[in-house]
Motif scaffolding. Structure first.
Motif, PDB file in Angstrom:
ATOM      1  N   VAL A   1       0.744  -1.315   0.170  1.00 13.76           N
ATOM      2  CA  VAL A   1       0.160   0.237   0.001  1.00 13.76           C
ATOM      3  C   VAL A   1       1.030   1.311   0.061  1.00 13.76           C
ATOM      4  N   VAL A   2       2.309   1.110   0.359  1.00 13.37           N
ATOM      5  CA  VAL A   2       3.056   2.464   0.384  1.00 13.37           C
ATOM      6  C   VAL A   2       3.666   2.181  -1.092  1.00 13.37           C
ATOM      7  N   ALA A   3       3.433   3.003  -2.104  1.00 12.57           N
ATOM      8  CA  ALA A   3       4.003   2.835  -3.485  1.00 12.57           C
ATOM      9  C   ALA A   3       5.063   3.759  -3.356  1.00 12.57           C
ATOM     10  N   ASP A   4       6.147   3.307  -4.288  1.00 10.33           N
ATOM     11  CA  ASP A   4       7.359   4.136  -4.400  1.00 10.33           C
ATOM     12  C   ASP A   4       7.810   4.080  -5.735  1.00 10.33           C
ATOM     13  N   PRO A   5       7.069   4.871  -6.641  1.00  7.25           N
ATOM     14  CA  PRO A   5       7.360   4.812  -8.274  1.00  7.25           C
ATOM     15  C   PRO A   5       8.627   5.566  -8.565  1.00  7.25           C
ATOM     16  N   ASP A   6       8.868   6.351  -7.600  1.00  6.10           N
ATOM     17  CA  ASP A   6      10.288   7.100  -7.793  1.00  6.10           C
ATOM     18  C   ASP A   6      11.705   6.549  -7.298  1.00  6.10           C
ATOM     19  N   GLY A   7      11.411   5.399  -6.543  1.00  3.02           N
ATOM     20  CA  GLY A   7      12.608   4.659  -6.098  1.00  3.02           C
ATOM     21  C   GLY A   7      13.198   5.361  -4.921  1.00  3.02           C
ATOM     22  N   LEU A   8      12.397   5.995  -3.929  1.00  2.00           N
ATOM     23  CA  LEU A   8      12.917   6.739  -2.891  1.00  2.00           C
ATOM     24  C   LEU A   8      13.508   5.996  -1.960  1.00  2.00           C
ATOM     25  N   ALA A   9      13.278   4.696  -1.689  1.00  2.00           N
ATOM     26  CA  ALA A   9      14.069   4.002  -0.896  1.00  2.00           C
ATOM     27  C   ALA A   9      15.626   3.835  -1.071  1.00  2.00           C
ATOM     28  N   ALA A  10      15.777   3.445  -2.482  1.00  2.00           N
ATOM     29  CA  ALA A  10      17.041   3.213  -3.048  1.00  2.00           C
ATOM     30  C   ALA A  10      17.956   4.742  -2.801  1.00  2.00           C
ATOM     31  N   LYS A  11      17.077   5.564  -3.425  1.00  4.76           N
ATOM     32  CA  LYS A  11      17.707   7.055  -3.303  1.00  4.76           C
ATOM     33  C   LYS A  11      18.190   7.432  -1.976  1.00  4.76           C
ATOM     34  N   THR A  12      17.459   7.217  -1.190  1.00  2.00           N
ATOM     35  CA  THR A  12      17.868   7.775   0.486  1.00  2.00           C
ATOM     36  C   THR A  12      18.664   6.910   0.878  1.00  2.00           C
ATOM     37  N   LEU A  13      18.849   5.497   0.719  1.00  2.00           N
ATOM     38  CA  LEU A  13      19.916   4.594   1.124  1.00  2.00           C
ATOM     39  C   LEU A  13      21.378   4.993   0.465  1.00  2.00           C
ATOM     40  N   ASP A  14      21.274   5.482  -0.655  1.00  2.49           N
ATOM     41  CA  ASP A  14      22.493   5.868  -1.598  1.00  2.49           C
ATOM     42  C   ASP A  14      22.785   7.402  -0.945  1.00  2.49           C
ATOM     43  N   GLN A  15      22.060   8.254  -0.488  1.00  2.00           N
ATOM     44  CA  GLN A  15      22.707   9.352   0.404  1.00  2.00           C
ATOM     45  C   GLN A  15      23.181   8.891   1.478  1.00  2.00           C
ATOM     46  N   MET A  16      22.487   8.182   2.225  1.00  2.00           N
ATOM     47  CA  MET A  16      22.987   7.711   3.563  1.00  2.00           C
ATOM     48  C   MET A  16      24.713   7.035   3.404  1.00  2.00           C
ATOM     49  N   ARG A  17      24.925   6.300   2.308  1.00  2.00           N
ATOM     50  CA  ARG A  17      26.246   5.754   2.188  1.00  2.00           C
ATOM     51  C   ARG A  17      26.943   6.765   1.642  1.00  2.00           C
ATOM     52  N   GLN A  18      26.411   7.846   0.768  1.00  3.15           N
ATOM     53  CA  GLN A  18      27.510   8.908   0.587  1.00  3.15           C
ATOM     54  C   GLN A  18      27.753   9.666   1.633  1.00  3.15           C
ATOM     55  N   LEU A  19      26.810   9.722   2.652  1.00  6.87           N
ATOM     56  CA  LEU A  19      27.371  10.430   3.967  1.00  6.87           C
ATOM     57  C   LEU A  19      28.479   9.846   4.876  1.00  6.87           C
ATOM     58  N   ALA A  20      28.287   8.423   4.990  1.00  5.19           N
ATOM     59  CA  ALA A  20      29.060   7.564   5.378  1.00  5.19           C
ATOM     60  C   ALA A  20      30.494   7.599   4.935  1.00  5.19           C
ATOM     61  N   ASN A  21      30.654   7.733   3.456  1.00  9.40           N
ATOM     62  CA  ASN A  21      31.853   7.737   2.829  1.00  9.40           C
ATOM     63  C   ASN A  21      32.472   9.052   2.830  1.00  9.40           C
ATOM     64  N   SER A  22      31.719  10.175   3.261  1.00  9.15           N
ATOM     65  CA  SER A  22      32.435  11.499   3.396  1.00  9.15           C
ATOM     66  C   SER A  22      33.166  11.803   4.408  1.00  9.15           C
TER      67      SER A  22
END
Length: 453
Positions: free
Chosen positions: A207-228
């Motif tokens: 029931v929680v749609a994610d057509p824009d791939g927000l889950a993957a985008k958010t995790l990518d941002q979290m990984r970028q922060l960790a790698n910075s």
């Protein structure tokens, strides 16, 4: 004052749950690398630990088992998934049967129950002895829930619950605890029809749609922060000892605050009890913080329930996270204004931010995580809990709690908790965790402000 462990049980679902794999939604992903929501419920209980073991503990264990049958995802773990998956590369997994279990710790405490239940300033370490610790993650996989029951011989009983925030938000947290409590009330001989148990959880994450791939985008941002690179080092020296205390805005005080906001030109804003309670707590914290005046702008961050705001709406019983951040910003000088002027400034800004959600609750969702990170150096105030969750209605067959504490607010400086007032008369209880000297200043500011209404 020491708390000693008397027993450790592991509780499976009964009847056995089916188990399975569930995806994380984009609402869950930001919480993967955080910790648990930790809450403790304190009840009057004039019995010894032997009485607990012989009479109440069997009901607590069997009713927990029944609750876990319905809330079976809490039995499992969150783990990386090799296929990538729809949750940014993570999933919830439970094996089914009786292999998945939640640990139930039984403890005995010699601490002063009346003092712990009184709501006055106390070392948070005393409260943390009443909630269970989740085990450390193993190979990126984390357990999701644990509970603890602590008896204060002849005085009281504490029920501590820890649930990893990635598994669910506070609405689902309280849905689970109230289901457990209702089962226990019936198992202990209570009238099943007196207070109907909550409806079962809704488990369909589709029931929680994610057509824009927000889950993957958010995790990518979290990984970028960790790698910075590593975060800035903490201030030198040992961290200050934190104290926790509760302060109540009565229904009368809330009404006076709302009248003050309306009379000052804020009649067109969303001026709810929550709005003015947030505004009042924000002004008190800002006045306590010695660094506030050096910042031109002040920030507030709180979560907004999205279940009914999504299109189509998600059932209120949905098990998971369904929150979005709401950002508020004001001139610090206005927030620190004399008398109730600061409260008016804060309330108008909070109300406008809430009303702005009518334009689209998911607007700007791909930038939420980055905005939260950018605000951290500015030391925003944030909110945990809500008066809507009815924490003082949690009855395990022992009546209403004498006190409920949301301990996990101490993890983030500037976080306050909110709940309905325990007297049931329509007020709001505000919990804060501060160093001892700041707590004294907050208490004085809180009381002085109410006298001016």
């Amino acid at each position: 004052m020491a708390t000693k462990v008397v027993d450790k049980l592991t509780v499976a679902a009964s009847p056995p749950a089916d188990g399975g794999v569930l995806p994380l939604t984009f609402f869950d992903v930001p919480w993967i690398f955080t910790g648990p929501v930790e809450r403790v419920f304190l009840y009057t209980y004039p019995h010894a630990v032997e009485h607990l073991a012989a009479h109440l503990l069997p009901s607590l264990a069997s009713s927990l088992s029944a609750a876990l049958h319905r809330f079976y995802p809490l039995l499992g773990r969150v783990r990386p998934c090799s296929s990538g998956g729809g949750g940014g590369g993570y999933e919830f997994c439970s094996t089914g049967g009786d292999a998945d279990r939640v640990e139930l710790t039984v403890a005995e405490s010699g601490d002063d129950f009346e003092e712990l239940a009184g709501g006055g300033p106390m070392d948070v370490g005393r409260l943390y002895s009443l909630v269970p610790r989740l085990p450390r993650p193993e190979e990126g996989s984390s357990e999701l829930a644990a509970v603890q029951v602590t008896v204060f011989p002849g005085k009281g009983l504490a029920v501590g619950v820890s649930i990893h925030h990635v598994a669910c938000d506070d609405s689902s947290f309280m849905h689970f605890v109230k289901t457990w409590a209702a089962n226990c009330r019936v198992a202990s001989g209570g009238d099943v029809d007196a207070v109907p148990p909550p409806p079962p959880p809704f488990l369909d994450r589709g029931v929680v749609a994610d057509p824009d791939g927000l889950a993957a985008k958010t995790l990518d941002q979290m990984r970028q922060l960790a790698n910075s690179g590593p975060p800035p080092p903490p201030p030198s020296g040992p961290p200050p000892k934190l104290f926790m205390a509760s302060f109540t805005l009565t229904r009368d005080s809330i009404d006076k605050l709302k009248q003050r906001v309306t009379a000052s030109g804020g009649g067109g804003v969303h001026c709810s009890a929550f709005t003015v309670a947030c505004a009042y707590a924000w002004t008190c914290l800002a006045r306590v913080d010695a660094t506030s005046a050096a910042r031109e702008r002040a920030h507030l961050l709180f979560s907004v329930e999205c279940r009914r705001r999504l299109t189509p709406p998600v059932p209120q019983e949905y098990l998971g996270n369904c929150l979005r951040p709401c950002f508020v910003e004001v001139d610090t000088a206005g927030l620190l204004g004399s008398g109730a002027d600061g409260v008016v400034t804060a309330a108008v800004a909070i109300g406008a931010a809430i009303r702005g959600l009518d334009d689209g609750v998911l607007d700007g969702a791909d930038g939420w995580f980055q905005k939260i990170v950018s605000l951290m150096p500015h030391r925003p105030m944030s909110i945990g809990g809500s008066p809507r969750y009815g924490v003082y209605d949690t009855d395990f067959g022992l009546g209403r709690p004498a006190k409920v504490e949301l301990l996990s607010i101490d993890k983030t400086p500037g976080t306050v908790s909110m709940a309905e007032a325990r007297d049931g008369h329509g007020g709001i209880e505000i919990g804060v965790a501060l160093p001892e000297a700041d707590m004294a200043r907050f208490s004085s500011c809180f009381a002085d402000g109410l006298k001016q209404l």
